[in-house]
Design an enzyme around this catalytic site. Structure first.
Site, mmCIF file in Angstrom:
data_model
loop_
_atom_site.group_PDB
_atom_site.id
_atom_site.type_symbol
_atom_site.label_atom_id
_atom_site.label_comp_id
_atom_site.label_asym_id
_atom_site.label_seq_id
_atom_site.Cartn_x
_atom_site.Cartn_y
_atom_site.Cartn_z
ATOM 1 N N ASP A 41 17.420 -14.519 43.359
ATOM 2 C CA ASP A 41 18.256 -15.327 45.240
ATOM 3 C C ASP A 41 17.875 -16.498 44.565
ATOM 4 O O ASP A 41 17.113 -17.281 44.567
ATOM 5 C CB ASP A 41 17.407 -14.252 45.529
ATOM 6 C CG ASP A 41 17.845 -14.280 46.626
ATOM 7 O OD1 ASP A 41 19.234 -13.823 46.664
ATOM 8 O OD2 ASP A 41 17.319 -13.433 47.644
ATOM 9 N N GLY A 42 19.143 -17.064 45.729
ATOM 10 C CA GLY A 42 19.245 -18.690 46.567
ATOM 11 C C GLY A 42 20.092 -19.348 46.166
ATOM 12 O O GLY A 42 20.306 -20.629 45.965
#
Length: 269
Positions: A41-42
């Site tokens: 994520d990210g």
């Protein structure tokens, strides 16, 4: 000057490898996860943070993934699974989906090359999910990689693509009903075991630890069935920022909770 820089770089690389080897030997004094799972994520936030173009965050995330895989394999983790692309991600802008799929295709085809991480570490690769949702080009590339690495036995990489747990569970129940209709009608057999056998993730044991980057603590429809007895770790670093430190800290968290989860598992038997 260039040769001097090359020698210095080579020396630093060997020193870094030696120190990492020593660190892993210390870690191996305790239990090592059999299965380490990751929610990457990210990537988009990293690209925005670094003022990078579209897709650059996911490309940076790929390089972080390669490093993480190497660390896990070197410390002795047998199974690694990564959430590469959710079914829900198909709802994103078409341009973004195409950019990500082009990168996935490029890196999937790269796994067939000599010297790839699959070749170096003897990795068997599975693409896990509803592969019918992928374009023909990506699906064929994935099938070629799975076939080409089928003989590898040292470790296993599961790439969850076009995947959600809801889709996995529904598909498993459907397949179970097809195969076991007679047993179900006769009230024989173990329905739970039959369902688990048909899971996309049925080729691997349940994860021992799941790391989700960027500080998020949601599972986002990922391995909901398999994470009942699993250590969760949510460092604030965005996925392209994940490093050796995060892998080591994750293993230490697993070791700290190992006795508790083993006790819980025995009670379930």
């Amino acid at each position: 000057m260039d040769k001097a820089n090359e020698r210095a770089s080579g020396l630093l690389g060997r020193l870094s490898g030696f120190m990492r080897s020593c660190l892993f030997k210390v870690l191996c004094m305790g239990p090592i996860p059999t299965h380490f799972s990751f929610i990457m994520d990210g990537n988009r936030r990293y690209a925005k943070k670094m003022d990078m173009g579209e897709g650059a965050g996911h490309r940076a995330g790929f390089f972080a993934l390669v490093s993480v895989l190497k660390y896990c394999y070197e410390v002795g983790v047998k199974y690694i699974s990564v959430y590469a692309f959710s079914i829900d991600n198909f709802k994103r802008r078409p341009e973004e989906v195409k950019t990500i799929m082009d990168l996935i295709l490029e890196k999937t085809e790269g796994l067939l090359e000599e010297g790839s991480i699959a070749d170096q570490y003897g990795v068997r690769v599975y693409f896990v999910g509803n592969l019918k949702l992928l374009s023909e080009q990506v699906r064929i590339a994935a099938e070629k990689v799975m076939e080409a690495t089928a003989h590898n036995t040292r470790c296993v990489l599961l790439i969850c693509i076009a995947y959600t747990s809801c889709d996995e569970i529904v598909n498993s129940v459907r397949e179970c009903c097809k195969d076991k209709m007679e047993e179900i009608e006769d009230e024989e057999g173990d329905d739970l075991v039959d369902i688990e056998k048909h899971m996309y993730m049925g080729v691997a044991p349940d994860p021992d630890i799941l790391l989700r980057s960027s500080g998020e603590k949601r599972l986002s429809n990922y391995q909901l069935w398999q994470t009942t007895h699993c250590t969760l770790y949510s460092p604030t670093a965005l996925w392209p920022e994940i490093s050796l430190l995060h892998v080591v800290w994750g293993i230490l968290k697993f070791q700290r909770s190992y006795a508790y989860f083993e006790k819980k598992k025995k009670k379930m038997l």
